[in-house]
Each structure stands twice: as C-alpha cells, then as structure tokens.
Design a protein around this motif. Structure first.
Motif, PDB file in Angstrom:
ATOM      1  N   ILE A 135       9.985  20.557  -7.940  1.00  0.00           N
ATOM      2  CA  ILE A 135       9.263  19.370  -8.403  1.00  0.00           C
ATOM      3  C   ILE A 135       9.509  18.208  -7.449  1.00  0.00           C
ATOM      4  N   HIS A 136      10.768  18.034  -7.059  1.00  0.00           N
ATOM      5  CA  HIS A 136      11.115  16.942  -6.140  1.00  0.00           C
ATOM      6  C   HIS A 136      10.451  17.142  -4.778  1.00  0.00           C
ATOM      7  N   ASP A 137      10.420  18.381  -4.308  1.00  0.00           N
ATOM      8  CA  ASP A 137       9.784  18.663  -3.019  1.00  0.00           C
ATOM      9  C   ASP A 137       8.292  18.343  -3.066  1.00  0.00           C
ATOM     10  N   ARG A 138       7.639  18.660  -4.182  1.00  0.00           N
ATOM     11  CA  ARG A 138       6.217  18.343  -4.323  1.00  0.00           C
ATOM     12  C   ARG A 138       6.007  16.828  -4.326  1.00  0.00           C
ATOM     13  N   ARG A 139       6.883  16.116  -5.013  1.00  0.00           N
ATOM     14  CA  ARG A 139       6.775  14.653  -5.035  1.00  0.00           C
ATOM     15  C   ARG A 139       6.920  14.094  -3.620  1.00  0.00           C
ATOM     16  N   MET A 140       7.918  14.579  -2.895  1.00  0.00           N
ATOM     17  CA  MET A 140       8.168  14.055  -1.563  1.00  0.00           C
ATOM     18  C   MET A 140       7.063  14.449  -0.586  1.00  0.00           C
ATOM     19  N   SER A 141       6.424  15.588  -0.824  1.00  0.00           N
ATOM     20  CA  SER A 141       5.282  15.974  -0.002  1.00  0.00           C
ATOM     21  C   SER A 141       4.141  14.975  -0.178  1.00  0.00           C
ATOM     22  N   SER A 142       3.928  14.543  -1.413  1.00  0.00           N
ATOM     23  CA  SER A 142       2.901  13.531  -1.684  1.00  0.00           C
ATOM     24  C   SER A 142       3.292  12.187  -1.068  1.00  0.00           C
ATOM     25  N   VAL A 143       4.584  11.864  -1.139  1.00  0.00           N
ATOM     26  CA  VAL A 143       5.064  10.624  -0.531  1.00  0.00           C
ATOM     27  C   VAL A 143       4.832  10.658   0.980  1.00  0.00           C
ATOM     28  N   THR A 144       5.073  11.816   1.594  1.00  0.00           N
ATOM     29  CA  THR A 144       4.856  11.961   3.032  1.00  0.00           C
ATOM     30  C   THR A 144       3.382  11.772   3.385  1.00  0.00           C
ATOM     31  N   PHE A 145       2.492  12.285   2.524  1.00  0.00           N
ATOM     32  CA  PHE A 145       1.051  12.104   2.746  1.00  0.00           C
ATOM     33  C   PHE A 145       0.705  10.618   2.784  1.00  0.00           C
ATOM     34  N   ILE A 146       1.211   9.880   1.799  1.00  0.00           N
ATOM     35  CA  ILE A 146       0.928   8.438   1.738  1.00  0.00           C
ATOM     36  C   ILE A 146       1.551   7.720   2.931  1.00  0.00           C
ATOM     37  N   GLU A 147       2.751   8.134   3.313  1.00  0.00           N
ATOM     38  CA  GLU A 147       3.429   7.504   4.446  1.00  0.00           C
ATOM     39  C   GLU A 147       2.642   7.723   5.737  1.00  0.00           C
ATOM     40  N   SER A 148       1.994   8.888   5.862  1.00  0.00           N
ATOM     41  CA  SER A 148       1.196   9.169   7.056  1.00  0.00           C
ATOM     42  C   SER A 148       0.012   8.218   7.169  1.00  0.00           C
ATOM     43  N   ILE A 149      -0.553   7.831   6.027  1.00  0.00           N
ATOM     44  CA  ILE A 149      -1.647   6.851   6.039  1.00  0.00           C
ATOM     45  C   ILE A 149      -1.169   5.555   6.687  1.00  0.00           C
ATOM     46  N   GLY A 150       0.025   5.122   6.299  1.00  0.00           N
ATOM     47  CA  GLY A 150       0.590   3.911   6.891  1.00  0.00           C
ATOM     48  C   GLY A 150       0.907   4.071   8.361  1.00  0.00           C
ATOM     49  N   GLY A 151       1.232   5.300   8.770  1.00  0.00           N
ATOM     50  CA  GLY A 151       1.523   5.548  10.177  1.00  0.00           C
ATOM     51  C   GLY A 151       0.290   5.448  11.052  1.00  0.00           C
ATOM     52  N   TYR A 152      -0.859   5.878  10.519  1.00  0.00           N
ATOM     53  CA  TYR A 152      -2.095   5.827  11.291  1.00  0.00           C
ATOM     54  C   TYR A 152      -2.752   4.451  11.270  1.00  0.00           C
ATOM     55  N   ALA A 153      -2.498   3.662  10.237  1.00  0.00           N
ATOM     56  CA  ALA A 153      -3.211   2.400  10.046  1.00  0.00           C
ATOM     57  C   ALA A 153      -3.122   1.448  11.243  1.00  0.00           C
ATOM     58  N   PRO A 154      -1.935   1.192  11.825  1.00  0.00           N
ATOM     59  CA  PRO A 154      -1.895   0.267  12.968  1.00  0.00           C
ATOM     60  C   PRO A 154      -2.733   0.734  14.153  1.00  0.00           C
ATOM     61  N   THR A 155      -2.719   2.046  14.401  1.00  0.00           N
ATOM     62  CA  THR A 155      -3.519   2.576  15.503  1.00  0.00           C
ATOM     63  C   THR A 155      -5.006   2.412  15.237  1.00  0.00           C
ATOM     64  N   LEU A 156      -5.424   2.675  14.004  1.00  0.00           N
ATOM     65  CA  LEU A 156      -6.827   2.477  13.642  1.00  0.00           C
ATOM     66  C   LEU A 156      -7.193   1.004  13.730  1.00  0.00           C
TER      67      LEU A 156
END
Length: 245
Positions: A135-156
């Motif tokens: 359950i925790h791994d699934r939560r953190m996988s979703s957190v990583t997805f959201i974090e990736s959005i923030g990683g791409y935003a400055p470049t975009l």
C-alpha cells in the motif's frame, strides 16, 4: 478540508502578485492562458509519457489528500486494540467478530477477520506487513508521478518563453509590441517555476508525510492484531503500542 493548504497557496501566490504590484508591474501581464497551458498540460503530458493512465488516475486520486487529508487517530486505535484485547482474553478471539464490523478502517477489519478465521499468527503478521508495504509503495508511486510533473514544469516554462520570444521577434518593426511581447514571453518561465515550487513540490511533501503516517498506522494495527491473536496480555500490549505516534 485542510485550510492550511489553502492558506499556504493564497500566501504563496499573493506574495508574487504583491511583489509585482509593489514593483510597479501590471497584474494583467501575469495572467497568460497560453503560458498556463504549456506549463500545466505540457508537464502532465510529459509525465504521462513515462507512466500510464492507471498511474495518473491513482495520482489524481491521491492528490485529493492535499485538501481532504486522511485521519490517522493513533490514540483511538491503541485504545480500541486494548479494549478488544481484554474482550478476547475474557471470552475468545471469535467473540470479536461482532466488533470488527464497527471498525471504520478497512485494513483493520481485514486483519481481524483473518485472525478470527484462524490464520496462523506469524504468517498473518507477515502477510499484513507485506500488504502494508505494498500500500505504501503504491502511494509513493503516485507521489513520484506528481513530483515528476513539478520536475518538468520549469523546463516547459522555458520552452514557453522561447515560443513567446519567437512571436515577439516577429514584431521587430513595432518597438511597443516587441516590448510587450517580451514581457509576456517571460511569464511562462515564472509559471514554470511557480507551479513547481509553489504548488507541486509542497503538495508532494505533504502527500509523502501522509503516506508515511498511513504505513505507521497500519503497523500499529498489525502489532495490535498480532498481540491479540497470540493472547498477549493487554497491559503488555498497551506498553508496546505506546511507541506509535
């Protein structure tokens, strides 16, 4: 609803608009739909390319926690476990069957049902710990997805600025239009940095904290169910569960 999150967003964005106003800038220049589109939709699209619709769906569902956070009442969980431990010691483990229906936590209900059904205590604990970690791994996988959005935003944001400058250069024969175009072009960079650092990354930290709390809460439930299933004395169980906060 988590009013602290809303207050933080208002304070963060308010500081940007206030600084712009105090510096003599026009507020209207900070409102640019094309910049928002390329930063927000572009970042989401880039993240989706490295993931799947299923990952995106789970991430969006988890993001709701930032405004409507889950409640993990450790004190109530401990007292409930001790109450059930006394009842199981006085009567039997099977006597708890009517009590588990009153538990509001699905993980706890499933854990108690497995114990009542006669699962061996050690195997039960191992299975529940594995499930809690999954359950925790699934939560953190979703957190990583959201974090990736923030990683791409400055470049975009930079890409949006480049596009704006290209359009501005088309107005070299009109200095006034050129100046306005350049000002608007750099708004994309501001959007990229602002979206990442004022929205996405703070939410990521908050969601990570909730996911860790959920794992700790589930571990409390597991230790409680295991203690009851093995007939551990309620007072000893209470001492062991006091370490969970």
């Amino acid at each position: 609803m988590d009013l602290v999150t809303l207050a933080g967003l208002l304070l963060a964005f308010g500081s940007v608009f206030l600084s712009n106003w105090l510096g003599g800038g026009e507020v209207i220049l900070l409102l640019n739909l094309p910049s928002a589109i390329i930063v927000i939709l572009g970042s989401f699209g880039a993240t989706l390319m490295q993931s799947s619709i299923h990952d995106a769906s789970r991430a969006i569902s988890l993001a709701k926690w930032s405004l409507f956070p889950p409640t993990f009442d450790f004190s109530f969980a401990r007292s409930t476990m001790i109450t059930l431990a006394y009842k199981a010691r006085r009567l039997s483990l099977i006597a708890l069957e009517s009590d588990i229906e009153q538990l509001s936590n699905e993980f706890a209900m499933r854990a108690f049902q497995m114990a009542i059904d006669g699962d061996e205590a050690e195997e039960l604990a191992d299975r529940l710990h594995d499930e809690a970690n999954r359950i925790h791994d699934r939560r953190m996988s979703s957190v990583t997805f959201i974090e990736s959005i923030g990683g791409y935003a400055p470049t975009l944001g930079i890409m949006g600025s480049v596009l704006g400058l290209i359009q501005a250069m088309a107005n070299l024969d009109s200095p006034e239009a050129l100046g306005h175009g350049i000002a608007v072009a750099f708004v994309s960079t501001l959007y990229g940095q602002g979206f990442a650092n004022l929205v996405v990354f703070p939410i990521v930290r908050k969601l990570s904290s909730y996911a860790d709390q959920e794992l700790l809460y589930n571990q409390l439930l597991i230790d409680g169910v295991y203690g009851i299933a093995t007939g551990k004395h309620p007072q000893r169980l209470e001492r062991e569960l006091t370490s969970y906060e």
